[in-house]
Write a protein that holds these residues in place. Structure first.
Motif, short mmCIF file in Angstrom:
data_model
loop_
_atom_site.label_atom_id
_atom_site.label_comp_id
_atom_site.label_asym_id
_atom_site.label_seq_id
_atom_site.Cartn_x
_atom_site.Cartn_y
_atom_site.Cartn_z
N ILE A 105 0.83 -1.21 0.00
CA ILE A 105 0.00 0.00 0.00
C ILE A 105 0.87 1.25 0.00
O ILE A 105 0.56 2.23 -0.69
N LEU A 106 1.97 1.24 0.75
CA LEU A 106 2.84 2.41 0.77
C LEU A 106 3.49 2.66 -0.59
O LEU A 106 3.83 3.79 -0.91
N GLY A 107 3.64 1.62 -1.38
CA GLY A 107 4.17 1.79 -2.74
C GLY A 107 3.21 2.56 -3.63
O GLY A 107 3.62 3.19 -4.59
N ASN A 108 1.92 2.50 -3.32
CA ASN A 108 0.89 3.21 -4.09
C ASN A 108 0.19 4.26 -3.23
O ASN A 108 -1.02 4.42 -3.31
N ALA A 109 0.94 4.95 -2.42
CA ALA A 109 0.35 5.88 -1.45
C ALA A 109 -0.44 7.00 -2.14
O ALA A 109 -1.49 7.41 -1.65
N THR A 110 0.03 7.49 -3.27
CA THR A 110 -0.67 8.57 -3.97
C THR A 110 -2.03 8.09 -4.46
O THR A 110 -3.04 8.78 -4.28
N ALA A 111 -2.08 6.93 -5.07
CA ALA A 111 -3.35 6.38 -5.56
C ALA A 111 -4.31 6.10 -4.42
O ALA A 111 -5.51 6.38 -4.53
N VAL A 112 -3.81 5.57 -3.31
CA VAL A 112 -4.67 5.28 -2.16
C VAL A 112 -5.21 6.58 -1.57
O VAL A 112 -6.38 6.68 -1.21
N GLY A 113 -4.37 7.61 -1.49
CA GLY A 113 -4.81 8.91 -0.97
C GLY A 113 -5.89 9.53 -1.84
O GLY A 113 -6.87 10.09 -1.33
N TRP A 141 -7.95 7.88 -3.79
CA TRP A 141 -9.15 7.07 -3.63
C TRP A 141 -9.88 7.44 -2.34
O TRP A 141 -11.11 7.56 -2.33
N LEU A 142 -9.14 7.63 -1.24
CA LEU A 142 -9.77 8.02 0.02
C LEU A 142 -10.40 9.39 -0.07
O LEU A 142 -11.47 9.64 0.49
N MET A 143 -9.73 10.32 -0.77
CA MET A 143 -10.29 11.66 -0.93
C MET A 143 -11.61 11.60 -1.68
O MET A 143 -12.58 12.25 -1.31
N LYS A 144 -11.68 10.81 -2.75
CA LYS A 144 -12.92 10.68 -3.51
C LYS A 144 -14.00 9.98 -2.70
O LYS A 144 -15.18 10.25 -2.87
N LEU A 145 -13.60 9.07 -1.83
CA LEU A 145 -14.56 8.34 -1.01
C LEU A 145 -15.18 9.23 0.06
O LEU A 145 -16.38 9.15 0.33
N VAL A 146 -14.38 10.09 0.67
CA VAL A 146 -14.84 10.88 1.80
C VAL A 146 -15.36 12.25 1.40
O VAL A 146 -16.38 12.71 1.89
N TYR A 147 -14.69 12.92 0.47
CA TYR A 147 -15.02 14.31 0.17
C TYR A 147 -15.55 14.42 -1.24
O TYR A 147 -14.86 14.10 -2.21
N LYS A 148 -16.76 14.87 -1.37
CA LYS A 148 -17.37 15.08 -2.68
C LYS A 148 -17.14 16.53 -3.09
O LYS A 148 -17.70 17.45 -2.51
N LEU A 149 -16.27 16.74 -4.09
CA LEU A 149 -15.87 18.10 -4.48
C LEU A 149 -17.01 18.91 -5.07
O LEU A 149 -17.10 20.11 -4.86
N ASN A 150 -17.90 18.28 -5.81
CA ASN A 150 -18.97 19.05 -6.46
C ASN A 150 -20.03 19.52 -5.47
O ASN A 150 -20.75 20.46 -5.75
N GLN A 151 -20.14 18.90 -4.32
CA GLN A 151 -21.16 19.28 -3.36
C GLN A 151 -20.59 20.02 -2.16
O GLN A 151 -21.33 20.69 -1.45
N GLY A 152 -19.29 19.92 -1.93
CA GLY A 152 -18.68 20.60 -0.80
C GLY A 152 -19.08 20.02 0.54
O GLY A 152 -19.03 20.70 1.56
N VAL A 153 -19.50 18.76 0.58
CA VAL A 153 -19.96 18.13 1.80
C VAL A 153 -19.09 16.91 2.08
O VAL A 153 -18.71 16.18 1.17
#
Length: 85
Positions: free
Chosen positions: A55-63, A65-77
């Protein structure tokens, strides 16, 4: 800028190989001493360590993915991974 990606790739590959050898030794030791439960959990711990290295080898991709999972940019929620559609 210093690029440490090749160093990480080399180190992580060697660490995974070393952990796999340790896991095989634990399995052989468990068969010899009949301590199966301890060996199963030890090998499971080694698998978890290998998973963290991968997972640490793909830290950017995991980060991302987590950002898209938790924070919805189009809604700001901020959501907690639950979609109510």
């Amino acid at each position: 800028m210093i690029d440490l990606k090749p160093l990480w790739d080399n180190f992580s590959t060697q660490a995974i190989i070393l952990l796999a050898i340790v896991g095989v030794c634990l399995i052989i030791g468990a068969i010899a001493t009949q301590g199966f439960a301890r060996a199963i959990f030890s090998v499971a711990g080694i698998f978890v360590l290998i998973m963290f290295i991968l997972i640490l080898g793909n830290a950017t991709a995991v980060g991302e993915w987590l950002m898209k999972l938790v924070y919805k940019l189009n809604q700001g929620v901020i959501y907690y991974g639950i979609q109510l559609h």
